[in-house]
Design an enzyme around this catalytic site. Sequence first.
Site, mmCIF file in Angstrom:
data_model
loop_
_atom_site.group_PDB
_atom_site.id
_atom_site.type_symbol
_atom_site.label_atom_id
_atom_site.label_comp_id
_atom_site.label_asym_id
_atom_site.label_seq_id
_atom_site.Cartn_x
_atom_site.Cartn_y
_atom_site.Cartn_z
ATOM 1 N N GLY A 3 16.157 1.209 14.307
ATOM 2 C CA GLY A 3 16.897 2.386 14.757
ATOM 3 C C GLY A 3 17.807 2.890 13.655
ATOM 4 O O GLY A 3 18.056 2.176 12.667
ATOM 5 N N GLN A 54 25.346 6.914 10.613
ATOM 6 C CA GLN A 54 25.152 5.951 9.527
ATOM 7 C C GLN A 54 24.762 6.620 8.216
ATOM 8 O O GLN A 54 24.857 6.009 7.153
ATOM 9 C CB GLN A 54 24.077 4.922 9.917
ATOM 10 C CG GLN A 54 24.494 4.027 11.067
ATOM 11 C CD GLN A 54 23.361 3.124 11.497
ATOM 12 O OE1 GLN A 54 22.508 3.523 12.297
ATOM 13 N NE2 GLN A 54 23.319 1.925 10.962
ATOM 14 N N CYS A 98 22.484 -4.765 11.971
ATOM 15 C CA CYS A 98 22.810 -3.353 11.749
ATOM 16 C C CYS A 98 22.594 -3.036 10.276
ATOM 17 O O CYS A 98 23.034 -3.798 9.403
ATOM 18 C CB CYS A 98 24.263 -3.095 12.142
ATOM 19 S SG CYS A 98 24.764 -1.373 11.937
ATOM 20 N N LEU A 99 21.938 -1.923 10.019
ATOM 21 C CA LEU A 99 21.683 -1.538 8.625
ATOM 22 C C LEU A 99 22.989 -1.221 7.901
ATOM 23 O O LEU A 99 23.023 -1.246 6.671
ATOM 24 C CB LEU A 99 20.732 -0.334 8.581
ATOM 25 C CG LEU A 99 19.356 -0.581 9.215
ATOM 26 C CD1 LEU A 99 18.520 0.691 9.207
ATOM 27 C CD2 LEU A 99 18.609 -1.709 8.506
ATOM 28 N N HIS A 108 23.000 0.275 21.143
ATOM 29 C CA HIS A 108 23.575 0.047 19.807
ATOM 30 C C HIS A 108 23.731 1.382 19.057
ATOM 31 O O HIS A 108 24.785 1.661 18.478
ATOM 32 C CB HIS A 108 22.638 -0.919 19.053
ATOM 33 C CG HIS A 108 23.014 -1.202 17.636
ATOM 34 N ND1 HIS A 108 23.428 -2.440 17.194
ATOM 35 C CD2 HIS A 108 23.011 -0.410 16.529
ATOM 36 C CE1 HIS A 108 23.675 -2.397 15.900
ATOM 37 N NE2 HIS A 108 23.427 -1.172 15.466
ATOM 38 N N GLU A 109 22.676 2.200 19.104
ATOM 39 C CA GLU A 109 22.718 3.481 18.361
ATOM 40 C C GLU A 109 23.691 4.464 19.015
ATOM 41 O O GLU A 109 24.370 5.225 18.312
ATOM 42 C CB GLU A 109 21.319 4.100 18.274
ATOM 43 C CG GLU A 109 20.245 3.233 17.616
ATOM 44 C CD GLU A 109 20.634 2.684 16.256
ATOM 45 O OE1 GLU A 109 21.467 3.299 15.572
ATOM 46 O OE2 GLU A 109 20.115 1.614 15.884
ATOM 47 N N HIS A 136 27.056 3.829 17.798
ATOM 48 C CA HIS A 136 27.301 4.449 16.476
ATOM 49 C C HIS A 136 27.781 5.892 16.647
ATOM 50 O O HIS A 136 28.704 6.332 15.960
ATOM 51 C CB HIS A 136 26.024 4.460 15.636
ATOM 52 C CG HIS A 136 25.760 3.189 14.871
ATOM 53 N ND1 HIS A 136 26.664 2.642 13.986
ATOM 54 C CD2 HIS A 136 24.670 2.376 14.838
ATOM 55 C CE1 HIS A 136 26.150 1.539 13.451
ATOM 56 N NE2 HIS A 136 24.947 1.351 13.957
HETATM 57 O O1 K1U Z 1 21.630 0.747 13.850
HETATM 58 C C1 K1U Z 1 21.077 0.133 12.973
HETATM 59 O O2 K1U Z 1 21.665 -0.128 11.944
HETATM 60 C C2 K1U Z 1 19.659 -0.334 13.126
HETATM 61 C C3 K1U Z 1 19.558 -1.724 13.727
HETATM 62 C C4 K1U Z 1 19.173 -1.586 15.187
HETATM 63 C C5 K1U Z 1 19.316 -2.805 16.043
HETATM 64 C C6 K1U Z 1 18.802 -4.030 15.696
HETATM 65 C C7 K1U Z 1 18.945 -5.117 16.535
HETATM 66 C C8 K1U Z 1 19.563 -4.973 17.741
HETATM 67 C C9 K1U Z 1 20.084 -3.747 18.078
HETATM 68 C C10 K1U Z 1 19.951 -2.665 17.238
HETATM 69 C C11 K1U Z 1 18.493 -2.495 12.967
HETATM 70 O O3 K1U Z 1 17.385 -2.096 12.897
HETATM 71 S S1 K1U Z 1 18.977 -3.956 12.207
HETATM 72 C C12 K1U Z 1 17.530 -4.612 11.426
HETATM 73 C C13 K1U Z 1 16.466 -5.080 12.340
HETATM 74 O O4 K1U Z 1 15.369 -4.600 12.224
HETATM 75 C C14 K1U Z 1 16.669 -6.075 13.400
HETATM 76 C C15 K1U Z 1 17.693 -7.002 13.376
HETATM 77 C C16 K1U Z 1 17.853 -7.933 14.409
HETATM 78 C C17 K1U Z 1 16.970 -7.939 15.459
HETATM 79 C C18 K1U Z 1 15.925 -7.025 15.490
HETATM 80 C C19 K1U Z 1 15.769 -6.107 14.464
HETATM 81 ZN ZN ZN Z 2 23.719 -0.240 13.594
#
Ligand code: K1U
Ligand code: ZN
Length: 173
Positions: free
Chosen positions: A49, A54, A95-96, A137-138, A141
């Site tokens: 996401g 971001q 989170c990125l 989560h998004e 943000h």
């Molecule tokens: O918002 C962001 O920075 C994106 C985030 C989204 C997210 C991941 C995990 C749980 C809730 C929201 C990411 O994509 S982080 C990287 C990722 O691919 C990931 C990390 C942990 C679990 C699953 C995916």
């Molecule tokens: Zn995030």
Amino acid sequence: MNSPELLPILCYPDPRLHTVAQPVVAVDDRIRALIVRMLATMYDANGIGLAATQVDVHERLIVIDVSETRDQPMVLINPEIEWASDEKRKGEEGCLSVPGIYDGVERSVAVRVRALDGEGKSRVIEAEGMLAVCIQHEMDHLMGKVFVEYLSMLKRTRIKGKLAKARREAERA
Ligand code: K1U
Ligand code: ZN
């Protein structure tokens, strides 16, 4: 065709991550071009996401792809939660904007969200599992909230320290 230009992702604790996003006024060429670049940025970073916040754009726009095949992009413009389940579950999030940090956050297990899609059509999305977690989560943000703010002050202080160290090392390399 040329690949879309990637957008720089803001890193916690950048204060711009705490900006509250404003509604998208029109789904026009500018927004469509932003969607293309946000999707390319999300895929390039291996994220599931990305919120406009971001990438330092403070409008209510999210892109998501929770598919294993990475070919099912979703666009949510001006999303609003219509319903969230009382049942909650704690799951690992990343989170990125907080690279390399993962921790547990409690979220509703299911949500119903109304949003415009990339063509400006109103949609209702019923989500559970990882999609429900990612949408919540998004949407945080867009409200200027980063997932680490659900963690203790001690954990947040440690995370800030780790990220500052990683930044110093990257600058030296
Ligand atoms: O918002 C962001 O920075 C994106 C985030 C989204 C997210 C991941 C995990 C749980 C809730 C929201 C990411 O994509 S982080 C990287 C990722 O691919 C990931 C990390 C942990 C679990 C699953 C995916
Ligand atoms: Zn995030």
